[in-house]
Design a protein around this motif. Structure first.
Motif: not given
Length: 471
Positions: A75-82
């Motif tokens: 769900e955090h893909f594209g934002v958290c950087g990992g």
């Protein structure tokens, strides 16, 4: 095309370049693209840097998607950087990583190379890390969608998660992370929920205020779990209550530490973690070897692939039981200990004294009697007197940090002139630079890439060098 604020429209993405940036060409110009694109996508790109022969920018609109694209799982893909390559099939990730190794060795090193062995992929493409560090912040990073949902206002709320790339003071609140197995998400979410419920303060990196700073979790293949809570200052009542609640909620945790860090930076290498519960360290295994890992110890972040990497290193060394092996940048001694049963003698050298202390303890734990470890700079330690006492190396293993080896050390290796060098690298670009310098005395005999970090552009590479017979 060299004007500022340029948007290139309908750019077809054709490949990948260094550092995980996608690649395109337009009007004879090379375009490096960030923003979750893969070869086959057609995108609009807003340029950030715009030179005569090259430019770099970010994809701002997708006209069509590559047929190779797969759904992201986080769900955090594209934002958290990992995990930036989630949208790419793992087989394609490996293909580009292999290409990256070959390109670096040929273009930077300009070396005569044997055929590169097929990259060793990871059997675990999620839940493969054994350590994660999370950051507390009183100012969570909010996406544009979250800001719009709040009528354009940016509410201030705490977060426990990862720093957003290029924003030192913003932390993305993480709900579920797929880099480590459970109970890592339970541990993080338990601490955050307790802190919010009891109004414990999250750190403000700008004002240098707040109590909760960092959370480090290590999960070993042995099943041991080590948690280190980093706080700005002592608050015994709240500390005891929080850690007791954590141990009650997650009884699988085997040891808990806390570290008081009043400094302006997050590093804890010069601080002393204190044991709250358990033995104060964790134990990890590679093959039959057991390693003590403290809260400040370095250890390969992917235990499964770390073992595979060390097996390649041992195989390249070609040991018969009589050789003297010098292990440079030996850290806590893991590579030297791993090859010790096949060697006559192992000499480990590392700049950081605490790591050498760990190496000596790890050797003793594993009943390794043919390994010695020394703290200091290789250039200073490896003098005539040292060689006279410990012997000239038959094999040198070097595993430097991402910056590669210092030129003084490269020159020292040329002076030592060992018959074999096994160069383990986490950065093929700096490895290629160093190999070019070693080329006057050594030939590259074998090249073996190993993927330690699926869904990222990072790649490990092992190279076997042999001294030229005419030297």
């Amino acid at each position: 095309m060299r004007k500022k604020n340029v948007v290139l429209e309908k750019v077809p993405v054709s490949g990948y370049a260094a550092e995980g940036k996608a690649l395109a060409r337009q009007e004879g110009k090379v375009i490096f693209i960030e923003g979750g694109v893969i070869p086959g996508d057609v995108v609009d790109v807003r340029l950030g840097k715009n030179k005569k022969d090259w430019a770099e920018g970010k994809a701002i609109h997708f006209h069509s998607y590559s047929d190779k694209r797969v759904p992201s799982f986080c769900e955090h893909f594209g934002v958290c950087g990992g995990c930036k390559w989630q949208m790419m099939p793992y087989s394609l990730q490996l293909e580009y990583k292999q290409q990256q190794v070959t390109d670096h060795l040929q273009r930077i090193g300009k070396l005569k190379l044997p055929e590169t062995s097929p990259i060793m992929g990871s059997a675990h493409t999620v839940h493969y890390r054994n350590k994660l560090e999370f950051t507390f912040s009183n100012k969570a990073y909010l996406t544009n969608e979250e800001i719009k949902a709040n009528n354009g206002e940016i509410p201030v709320k705490p977060a426990l998660g990862f720093h957003v790339p290029k924003l030192f003071d913003k932390v993305l609140d993480i709900n579920t992370c797929y880099l480590m197995q459970e109970p890592v998400n339970l541990i993080r979410n338990t601490i955050r929920e307790y802190a919010l419920r009891h109004e414990l303060s999250f750190y403000d990196i700008r004002s240098q205020e707040g109590w909760l700073r960092n959370l480090v979790v290590r999960l070993c293949t042995t099943g041991e779990i080590m948690v280190n809570l980093v706080i700005h200052h002592e608050d015994k009542a709240n500390r005891v209550a929080l850690l007791d609640h954590l141990l009650k909620t997650v009884p699988a945790i085997t040891t808990v530490l806390y570290t008081i860090n009043p400094k302006k930076n997050d590093s804890i290498f010069d601080l002393e973690p204190k044991t709250y519960s358990g033995k104060g360290y964790a134990e990890e295994k590679l093959e039959d070897f057991v390693f003590k890992i403290g809260p400040k110890s370095f250890f390969q972040t992917n235990t499964y692939q770390g073992e595979a990497l060390y097996r390649v290193t041992r195989e390249f060394a070609g040991l018969t039981g009589t050789e003297t092996v010098y292990d440079l940048y030996c850290g806590t001694g893991s590579i030297g200990i791993f090859v010790s049963k096949q060697a006559g003698k192992v000499i480990g050298i590392e700049l950081i004294k605490e790591a050498i202390d760990d190496a000596k303890e790890n050797a003793a734990r594993n009943n390794i009697s043919n390994a010695e470890f020394f703290a200091g700079d290789v250039v200073d330690i490896c003098n005539d007197a040292f060689f006279a006492h410990h012997g000239q190396p038959d094999v040198i293993i070097t595993d430097p940090p991402r910056a590669g080896m210092h030129e003084k050390l490269v020159n020292k290796l040329l002076e030592i002139a060992a018959p074999k060098i096994v160069y383990v690298s986490c950065n093929p670009a700096t490895q290629a630079r160093d190999l070019a310098l070693l080329d006057e005395l050594y030939t590259v005999e074998k090249v073996q890439p190993v993927d330690m970090f699926p869904h990222t552009h990072h790649i490990e590479n092992v190279v076997l060098l042999k001294k030229r017979v005419n030297n």
